[in-house]
Design a protein around this motif. Structure first.
Motif, PDB file in Angstrom:
ATOM      1  N   ARG A 112       0.855  -1.200   0.000  1.00 25.42           N
ATOM      2  CA  ARG A 112       0.000   0.000   0.000  1.00 25.42           C
ATOM      3  C   ARG A 112       0.879   1.233   0.000  1.00 25.42           C
ATOM      4  NH1 ARG A 112      -4.690  -1.714   4.351  1.00 25.42           N
ATOM      5  NH2 ARG A 112      -5.252  -3.592   3.208  1.00 25.42           N
ATOM      6  N   TYR A 113       0.636   2.097  -0.955  1.00 26.77           N
ATOM      7  CA  TYR A 113       1.391   3.346  -1.035  1.00 26.77           C
ATOM      8  C   TYR A 113       0.571   4.460  -0.411  1.00 26.77           C
ATOM      9  CZ  TYR A 113       5.290   1.606  -3.651  1.00 26.77           C
ATOM     10  OH  TYR A 113       6.428   0.931  -4.007  1.00 26.77           O
ATOM     11  N   GLY A 123      -0.750   8.202   0.327  1.00 25.66           N
ATOM     12  CA  GLY A 123      -0.982   9.338  -0.559  1.00 25.66           C
ATOM     13  C   GLY A 123      -2.364   9.316  -1.136  1.00 25.66           C
ATOM     14  N   PRO A 124      -2.668  10.323  -1.921  1.00 24.86           N
ATOM     15  CA  PRO A 124      -4.032  10.494  -2.435  1.00 24.86           C
ATOM     16  C   PRO A 124      -4.452   9.443  -3.456  1.00 24.86           C
ATOM     17  CG  PRO A 124      -2.567  12.117  -3.393  1.00 24.86           C
ATOM     18  CD  PRO A 124      -1.779  11.396  -2.339  1.00 24.86           C
ATOM     19  N   GLY A 125      -3.507   8.739  -4.051  1.00 27.81           N
ATOM     20  CA  GLY A 125      -3.862   7.750  -5.079  1.00 27.81           C
ATOM     21  C   GLY A 125      -4.462   6.480  -4.524  1.00 27.81           C
ATOM     22  N   ASN A 126      -4.245   6.212  -3.244  1.00 32.43           N
ATOM     23  CA  ASN A 126      -4.784   5.019  -2.584  1.00 32.43           C
ATOM     24  C   ASN A 126      -4.432   3.733  -3.347  1.00 32.43           C
ATOM     25  OD1 ASN A 126      -6.115   3.745  -0.463  1.00 32.43           O
ATOM     26  ND2 ASN A 126      -8.060   3.699  -1.576  1.00 32.43           N
ATOM     27  N   TYR A 127      -3.179   3.615  -3.780  1.00 30.16           N
ATOM     28  CA  TYR A 127      -2.733   2.416  -4.488  1.00 30.16           C
ATOM     29  C   TYR A 127      -2.559   1.266  -3.511  1.00 30.16           C
ATOM     30  CZ  TYR A 127      -1.729   5.189  -8.639  1.00 30.16           C
ATOM     31  OH  TYR A 127      -1.825   5.987  -9.743  1.00 30.16           O
ATOM     32  N   CYS A 181       0.527  -3.333  -4.615  1.00 27.24           N
ATOM     33  CA  CYS A 181       1.636  -2.950  -5.498  1.00 27.24           C
ATOM     34  C   CYS A 181       2.848  -3.828  -5.202  1.00 27.24           C
ATOM     35  CB  CYS A 181       2.010  -1.490  -5.269  1.00 27.24           C
ATOM     36  SG  CYS A 181       0.645  -0.344  -5.566  1.00 27.24           S
TER      37      CYS A 181
END
Length: 114
Positions: free
Chosen positions: A34-35, A37-41, A44
């Motif tokens: 999980r990264y 930030g706003p991208g909610n990736y 990964c």
């Protein structure tokens, strides 16, 4: 005053292709990949295929191979991000539980902030 940054770690492990998806599912469920930030990736990782080798010792109970015989097998190498020490510990525990090897090959690296 800025809040302290949460430590980031890279989990790297090797797994036979037949157990790749099971291991990835387990570590992702534990919070790896999980990264922030706003991208909610999520989920990964980076995966590459290669050849691993090992020779099981006399006391070994190998999942693949024969005691005393040098084995060379296809394996996947997976790298993923873990944010926070607790997530990292949980991901390693999940990996060990899901991995078919008697002693999974893995490492954890602490990433530096730049």
């Amino acid at each position: 005053m800025a809040a302290a940054a949460v430590a980031r770690f890279k989990l790297i492990f090797h797994v036979p292709p037949s157990a790749l998806e099971t291991c990835k599912k387990a570590i992702f469920a534990a919070g790896a990949g999980r990264y922030p930030g706003p991208g909610n990736y999520t989920e990964c990782c980076w995966t590459v295929m290669g050849t691993g080798q090992f020779r099981p010792g006399e006391a070994a109970s190998p999942h693949i191979g024969t005691v005393g015989t040098l084995e060379k097998i296809k394996e996947a190498k997976v790298e993923t991000l873990c944010v926070g020490e607790e997530v990292t510990r949980q991901a390693v525990a999940a990996l060990k539980a899901a991995h078919p090897y008697e002693e999974p090959s893995y490492e954890v690296l602490k990433l530096e902030d730049f």
